[in-house]
Design a protein around this motif. Structure first.
Motif, PDB file in Angstrom:
ATOM      1  N   ALA A 211       0.836  -1.203   0.000  1.00 59.27           N
ATOM      2  CA  ALA A 211       0.000   0.000   0.000  1.00 59.27           C
ATOM      3  C   ALA A 211       0.870   1.253   0.000  1.00 59.27           C
ATOM      4  CB  ALA A 211      -0.941  -0.012   1.199  1.00 59.27           C
ATOM      5  N   GLY A 212       1.946   1.233   0.779  1.00 54.10           N
ATOM      6  CA  GLY A 212       2.958   2.283   0.685  1.00 54.10           C
ATOM      7  C   GLY A 212       2.539   3.661   1.147  1.00 54.10           C
ATOM      8  N   GLU A 213       1.532   3.749   2.011  1.00 55.34           N
ATOM      9  CA  GLU A 213       1.090   5.066   2.476  1.00 55.34           C
ATOM     10  C   GLU A 213       2.181   5.730   3.309  1.00 55.34           C
ATOM     11  OE1 GLU A 213      -2.559   7.039   5.092  1.00 55.34           O
ATOM     12  OE2 GLU A 213      -2.340   4.865   4.963  1.00 55.34           O
ATOM     13  N   GLU A 214       2.486   6.997   2.998  1.00 53.78           N
ATOM     14  CA  GLU A 214       3.488   7.727   3.759  1.00 53.78           C
ATOM     15  C   GLU A 214       3.093   9.186   3.888  1.00 53.78           C
ATOM     16  OE1 GLU A 214       7.277   8.349   1.721  1.00 53.78           O
ATOM     17  OE2 GLU A 214       6.454   7.378  -0.054  1.00 53.78           O
ATOM     18  N   ASN A 215       3.601   9.825   4.927  1.00 47.42           N
ATOM     19  CA  ASN A 215       3.279  11.223   5.177  1.00 47.42           C
ATOM     20  C   ASN A 215       4.389  12.181   4.776  1.00 47.42           C
ATOM     21  OD1 ASN A 215       0.688  10.877   6.133  1.00 47.42           O
ATOM     22  ND2 ASN A 215       1.346  10.545   8.234  1.00 47.42           N
ATOM     23  N   ASP A 216       5.508  11.645   4.345  1.00 51.46           N
ATOM     24  CA  ASP A 216       6.586  12.490   3.835  1.00 51.46           C
ATOM     25  C   ASP A 216       7.415  11.666   2.865  1.00 51.46           C
ATOM     26  OD1 ASP A 216       8.608  10.988   5.304  1.00 51.46           O
ATOM     27  OD2 ASP A 216       7.875  12.031   7.081  1.00 51.46           O
ATOM     28  N   LEU A 217       8.287  12.321   2.170  1.00 53.79           N
ATOM     29  CA  LEU A 217       9.090  11.638   1.150  1.00 53.79           C
ATOM     30  C   LEU A 217      10.360  11.083   1.786  1.00 53.79           C
ATOM     31  CD1 LEU A 217       8.652  14.284  -1.703  1.00 53.79           C
ATOM     32  CD2 LEU A 217       7.271  12.247  -1.242  1.00 53.79           C
TER      33      LEU A 217
END
Length: 303
Positions: A211-217
């Motif tokens: 899914a790879g959900e992230e809040n920053d790079l």
């Protein structure tokens, strides 16, 4: 799994769109979601997506509320007035497919802010019954659109310790089978970790990409199949508003052009796929500032 994700890996870069019952308009008062679907500016939206050079689009068909942007009698039988006479999924496919842009969908079966759905599906009382409704609805949707849906991103499948561990209610082999029932080549991801650290052992015979959900790079692949459980590496980050345009004002990029370009280059060079999440206005338009960055990025990526 490797064959199913081949097109995804080769695409490398696309758009994820959170357009939901909570989306706010650019100007004026917020409309009821049913009316917003009927008024969705498909011409502007699809032109914007095409102009970005994206090779795929993930579009939300449910989010916090269970309101489908297309007709579906099976949903009407569970909860009335939760579908639309207009078929946005079909329209998106017809507009984007000629440009080689794959259409994928986001589905969240929780409906945690929709009391009618929660009650009808016994979301709180009997998780097993609720899960059955999710299998049923997604199977019907998959068979309705067939090969027009190239992928699924399923939210709120969380493990213990994350949002109450609600993902324990699902049989993921059954869920994946339902999702692929209309298109056996459709790629599937289950968001069972949210923004927690990645690395869980996850069966490659069930899902195709993380899914790879992230809040920053800040997450990078070490290879194509370096996603959790040996899946295709995928990163999804909110890039203007926090997932959905829920507050009045213009969505603006959170990161500089140069930072985004460097990140996307590094992801693709190491076998990963990245999706730039946009939060359109309720009218169905991506903000001018966000489009400026997306068009700059397209030029630099030469896509």
């Amino acid at each position: 799994m490797e064959n199913r994700v081949k097109w995804f890996y080769e695409a490398g870069y696309g758009i994820f769109c959170h357009w939901t019952t909570h989306s706010q308009p650019q100007n004026g008062e917020k409309k009821p979601h049913g009316q917003a679907i009927l008024d969705f500016d498909i011409d502007t939206f699809t032109k914007q997506i095409i102009d970005t050079g994206a090779r795929f689009l993930f579009f939300t068909i449910t989010h916090a509320d269970m309101f489908l942007p297309f007709p579906l009698k099976e949903m009407d039988e569970i909860v009335p007035n939760h579908t639309s006479s207009r078929d946005l999924v079909e329209e998106l496919y017809q507009r984007l497919s000629p440009h080689g842009i794959k259409l994928c969908v986001y589905f969240n079966g929780e409906g945690c802010t929709d009391p009618e759905w929660s009650s009808a599906t016994k979301f709180y009382e009997d998780p097993a019954i609720h899960a059955e409704y999710c299998y049923k609805i997604t199977e019907v949707i998959s068979k309705k659109y067939g090969e027009k849906i190239s992928g699924w991103w399923i939210d709120c499948c969380y493990e213990p310790g994350i949002c109450g561990g609600r993902g324990l209610r699902y049989d993921y082999k059954r869920y994946a089978a339902a999702l692929r029932s209309g298109n056996p080549n459709s790629i599937v991801a289950f968001n069972f970790r949210g923004t927690e650290s990645w690395g869980s052992e996850w069966g490659r015979n069930i899902a195709d990409f993380q899914a790879g959900e992230e809040n920053d790079l800040s997450f990078y692949p070490s290879g194509q199949f370096s996603g959790e459980g040996g899946l295709q590496w995928f990163g999804l980050c909110w890039m203007d508003d926090f997932w959905v345009h829920e507050k009045i004002g213009e969505p603006r990029p959170c990161h500089s052009n140069e930072k985004v370009l460097d990140y996307v280059h590094r992801v693709m060079e190491n076998g990963g796929v990245f999706a730039y999440n946009v939060a359109p206005y309720q009218e169905g338009r991506i903000s001018e500032k966000t489009m400026e960055q997306l068009l700059w990025l397209k030029q630099k990526l030469s896509i």
